[in-house]
Design a protein around this motif. Structure first.
Motif, PDB file in Angstrom:
ATOM      1  N   GLN A  35       0.827  -1.208   0.000  1.00  0.00           N
ATOM      2  CA  GLN A  35       0.000   0.000   0.000  1.00  0.00           C
ATOM      3  C   GLN A  35       0.860   1.256   0.000  1.00  0.00           C
ATOM      4  OE1 GLN A  35      -2.696  -0.526   3.289  1.00  0.00           O
ATOM      5  NE2 GLN A  35      -3.966  -1.977   2.155  1.00  0.00           N
ATOM      6  N   VAL A  36       2.004   1.218   0.695  1.00  0.00           N
ATOM      7  CA  VAL A  36       2.925   2.360   0.660  1.00  0.00           C
ATOM      8  C   VAL A  36       3.447   2.550  -0.760  1.00  0.00           C
ATOM      9  CG1 VAL A  36       5.181   3.228   1.423  1.00  0.00           C
ATOM     10  CG2 VAL A  36       3.611   2.207   3.082  1.00  0.00           C
ATOM     11  N   MET A  37       3.850   1.471  -1.404  1.00  0.00           N
ATOM     12  CA  MET A  37       4.365   1.581  -2.768  1.00  0.00           C
ATOM     13  C   MET A  37       3.289   2.103  -3.728  1.00  0.00           C
ATOM     14  SD  MET A  37       7.485   1.032  -2.459  1.00  0.00           S
ATOM     15  CE  MET A  37       7.830   1.215  -4.192  1.00  0.00           C
ATOM     16  N   GLN A  38       2.062   1.658  -3.560  1.00  0.00           N
ATOM     17  CA  GLN A  38       0.965   2.131  -4.414  1.00  0.00           C
ATOM     18  C   GLN A  38       0.738   3.628  -4.184  1.00  0.00           C
ATOM     19  OE1 GLN A  38      -0.539   0.403  -6.805  1.00  0.00           O
ATOM     20  NE2 GLN A  38      -1.733   2.191  -7.391  1.00  0.00           N
ATOM     21  N   ALA A  39       0.761   4.051  -2.914  1.00  0.00           N
ATOM     22  CA  ALA A  39       0.589   5.477  -2.609  1.00  0.00           C
ATOM     23  C   ALA A  39       1.737   6.292  -3.207  1.00  0.00           C
ATOM     24  CB  ALA A  39       0.506   5.680  -1.097  1.00  0.00           C
ATOM     25  N   TRP A  40       2.959   5.737  -3.205  1.00  0.00           N
ATOM     26  CA  TRP A  40       4.113   6.411  -3.815  1.00  0.00           C
ATOM     27  C   TRP A  40       3.878   6.595  -5.312  1.00  0.00           C
ATOM     28  CZ3 TRP A  40       8.607   8.816  -2.667  1.00  0.00           C
ATOM     29  CH2 TRP A  40       9.571   8.923  -3.676  1.00  0.00           C
ATOM     30  N   ARG A  41       3.466   5.512  -5.977  1.00  0.00           N
ATOM     31  CA  ARG A  41       3.232   5.582  -7.427  1.00  0.00           C
ATOM     32  C   ARG A  41       2.119   6.574  -7.772  1.00  0.00           C
ATOM     33  NH1 ARG A  41       4.635   0.138  -6.873  1.00  0.00           N
ATOM     34  NH2 ARG A  41       2.519  -0.572  -6.517  1.00  0.00           N
ATOM     35  N   GLU A  42       1.137   6.694  -6.906  1.00  0.00           N
ATOM     36  CA  GLU A  42       0.003   7.588  -7.154  1.00  0.00           C
ATOM     37  C   GLU A  42       0.285   9.023  -6.710  1.00  0.00           C
ATOM     38  OE1 GLU A  42      -3.206   5.673  -5.099  1.00  0.00           O
ATOM     39  OE2 GLU A  42      -3.325   4.039  -6.578  1.00  0.00           O
ATOM     40  N   GLY A  43       1.450   9.262  -6.086  1.00  0.00           N
ATOM     41  CA  GLY A  43       1.816  10.609  -5.662  1.00  0.00           C
ATOM     42  C   GLY A  43       1.147  11.065  -4.379  1.00  0.00           C
ATOM     43  N   ARG A  44       0.617  10.127  -3.593  1.00  0.00           N
ATOM     44  CA  ARG A  44      -0.083  10.507  -2.363  1.00  0.00           C
ATOM     45  C   ARG A  44       0.852  10.707  -1.181  1.00  0.00           C
ATOM     46  NH1 ARG A  44      -3.737   6.535  -0.512  1.00  0.00           N
ATOM     47  NH2 ARG A  44      -2.771   4.960  -1.822  1.00  0.00           N
ATOM     48  N   LEU A  45       2.131  10.394  -1.298  1.00  0.00           N
ATOM     49  CA  LEU A  45       3.065  10.561  -0.174  1.00  0.00           C
ATOM     50  C   LEU A  45       3.767  11.909  -0.208  1.00  0.00           C
ATOM     51  CD1 LEU A  45       4.818   7.071  -0.030  1.00  0.00           C
ATOM     52  CD2 LEU A  45       2.781   7.841   1.178  1.00  0.00           C
ATOM     53  N   THR A  46       3.756  12.577  -1.332  1.00  0.00           N
ATOM     54  CA  THR A  46       4.588  13.764  -1.509  1.00  0.00           C
ATOM     55  C   THR A  46       4.271  14.907  -0.555  1.00  0.00           C
ATOM     56  OG1 THR A  46       3.156  14.512  -3.291  1.00  0.00           O
ATOM     57  CG2 THR A  46       5.110  13.247  -3.911  1.00  0.00           C
ATOM     58  N   ALA A  47       3.042  15.313  -0.454  1.00  0.00           N
ATOM     59  CA  ALA A  47       2.721  16.505   0.337  1.00  0.00           C
ATOM     60  C   ALA A  47       2.787  16.256   1.837  1.00  0.00           C
ATOM     61  CB  ALA A  47       1.335  17.021  -0.051  1.00  0.00           C
ATOM     62  N   ALA A  48       2.242  15.158   2.297  1.00  0.00           N
ATOM     63  CA  ALA A  48       2.114  14.948   3.737  1.00  0.00           C
ATOM     64  C   ALA A  48       3.307  14.265   4.377  1.00  0.00           C
ATOM     65  CB  ALA A  48       0.856  14.123   4.015  1.00  0.00           C
ATOM     66  N   ILE A  49       3.913  13.311   3.692  1.00  0.00           N
ATOM     67  CA  ILE A  49       4.909  12.464   4.343  1.00  0.00           C
ATOM     68  C   ILE A  49       6.322  12.737   3.875  1.00  0.00           C
ATOM     69  CG2 ILE A  49       5.626  10.071   4.724  1.00  0.00           C
ATOM     70  CD1 ILE A  49       2.676   9.293   4.576  1.00  0.00           C
ATOM     71  N   LEU A  50       6.516  12.998   2.597  1.00  0.00           N
ATOM     72  CA  LEU A  50       7.862  13.131   2.053  1.00  0.00           C
ATOM     73  C   LEU A  50       8.132  14.481   1.392  1.00  0.00           C
ATOM     74  CD1 LEU A  50       8.083   9.606   0.390  1.00  0.00           C
ATOM     75  CD2 LEU A  50       8.933  10.290   2.630  1.00  0.00           C
ATOM     76  N   PRO A  51       7.731  15.600   1.981  1.00  0.00           N
ATOM     77  CA  PRO A  51       7.932  16.886   1.291  1.00  0.00           C
ATOM     78  C   PRO A  51       9.390  17.219   1.057  1.00  0.00           C
ATOM     79  CG  PRO A  51       7.250  17.248   3.556  1.00  0.00           C
ATOM     80  CD  PRO A  51       7.114  15.771   3.278  1.00  0.00           C
ATOM     81  N   GLU A  52      10.300  16.867   1.979  1.00  0.00           N
ATOM     82  CA  GLU A  52      11.709  17.197   1.811  1.00  0.00           C
ATOM     83  C   GLU A  52      12.316  16.458   0.623  1.00  0.00           C
ATOM     84  OE1 GLU A  52      10.400  16.202   4.731  1.00  0.00           O
ATOM     85  OE2 GLU A  52      10.541  17.967   5.980  1.00  0.00           O
ATOM     86  N   LEU A  53      11.868  15.224   0.381  1.00  0.00           N
ATOM     87  CA  LEU A  53      12.427  14.445  -0.717  1.00  0.00           C
ATOM     88  C   LEU A  53      11.884  14.922  -2.054  1.00  0.00           C
ATOM     89  CD1 LEU A  53      12.255  10.818   0.695  1.00  0.00           C
ATOM     90  CD2 LEU A  53      14.231  12.320   0.544  1.00  0.00           C
ATOM     91  N   THR A  54      10.624  15.267  -2.093  1.00  0.00           N
ATOM     92  CA  THR A  54      10.007  15.613  -3.371  1.00  0.00           C
ATOM     93  C   THR A  54      10.289  17.051  -3.793  1.00  0.00           C
ATOM     94  OG1 THR A  54       7.956  16.133  -2.241  1.00  0.00           O
ATOM     95  CG2 THR A  54       8.189  13.906  -3.130  1.00  0.00           C
ATOM     96  N   ALA A  55      10.756  17.891  -2.855  1.00  0.00           N
ATOM     97  CA  ALA A  55      11.041  19.291  -3.195  1.00  0.00           C
ATOM     98  C   ALA A  55      12.347  19.428  -3.968  1.00  0.00           C
ATOM     99  CB  ALA A  55      11.086  20.152  -1.931  1.00  0.00           C
ATOM    100  N   GLY A  56      13.134  18.370  -4.012  1.00  0.00           N
ATOM    101  CA  GLY A  56      14.380  18.414  -4.767  1.00  0.00           C
ATOM    102  C   GLY A  56      15.404  19.353  -4.170  1.00  0.00           C
ATOM    103  N   GLY A  57      15.375  19.563  -2.877  1.00  0.00           N
ATOM    104  CA  GLY A  57      16.340  20.424  -2.210  1.00  0.00           C
ATOM    105  C   GLY A  57      15.965  21.883  -2.231  1.00  0.00           C
ATOM    106  N   ALA A  58      14.884  22.242  -2.902  1.00  0.00           N
ATOM    107  CA  ALA A  58      14.454  23.643  -2.958  1.00  0.00           C
ATOM    108  C   ALA A  58      13.847  24.034  -1.627  1.00  0.00           C
ATOM    109  CB  ALA A  58      13.429  23.836  -4.084  1.00  0.00           C
ATOM    110  N   GLU A  59      14.058  25.240  -1.270  1.00  0.00           N
ATOM    111  CA  GLU A  59      13.503  25.739   0.006  1.00  0.00           C
ATOM    112  C   GLU A  59      12.165  26.380  -0.212  1.00  0.00           C
ATOM    113  OE1 GLU A  59      15.026  25.414   3.140  1.00  0.00           O
ATOM    114  OE2 GLU A  59      16.413  24.133   2.076  1.00  0.00           O
TER     115      GLU A  59
END
Length: 176
Positions: free
Chosen positions: A152-176
């Protein structure tokens, strides 16, 4: 895949692995601190993990650390063993207690929860100097996934559901 493509893939994955590992360590420390605080203030020692807009995928639980007997003052411990169990001392250029004897005593003291040794032959209980019961394993926590939690985590990753709530630092690409 040719050599250049294989090397590029490895370099990209290594970069991602390093970033994810650093973020994981920070998240783990933050979770442990929050769990310890919750355990202290409310007695809560575990929490269900839910994906954004999704089901429970895991349980995170605080575990207790362990205490064990260990030699903290080698000289005092060796002097005591020399005085009471001279056959367990090996004489070299230095005086040292046989490791097997120390291991046996430390295991018994760990089981008893005290720096005391009960001589099985005489029944005498010795307070053993130079030994203390001290933390042997730090308190930690564990993540136990439900049967399909990882999927389910992998499916949420593929669907882009982890980006905003759980992994913002990783998905921002280092941008502040």
């Amino acid at each position: 895949m040719n050599l250049k493509e294989a090397a590029a893939r490895e370099a990209a994955l290594k970069t991602l692995l390093d970033v994810v590992e650093a973020e994981y360590k920070a998240a783990r420390a933050e979770t442990r601190t929050a769990l310890e605080s919750a355990a202290e203030t409310t007695g809560v020692r575990q929490v269900a993990v839910t994906l954004p807009d999704g089901p429970d995928i895991a349980t995170v639980s605080l575990s207790s650390g362990e205490a064990a007997a260990k030699v903290v003052d080698e000289e005092a411990y060796t002097a005591w063993v020399r005085d009471h169990y001279a056959t367990e001392v090996e004489r070299r250029f230095i005086t040292a207690v046989r490791p097997a004897f120390t291991d046996r005593l430390l295991k018994q003291m760990t089981a008893a929860g005290a720096a005391e040794y009960a001589d099985p032959e005489t029944g005498v209980i010795h307070e053993v100097p130079g030994v203390a019961i001290a933390p042997a394993r730090a308190r930690t926590h564990s993540v136990r996934f439900k049967k399909d939690g990882r999927d389910q985590v992998m499916q949420a990753w593929r669907e882009g559901r982890l980006t905003a709530a759980i992994l913002p630092e990783l998905t921002a690409g280092g941008a502040e």
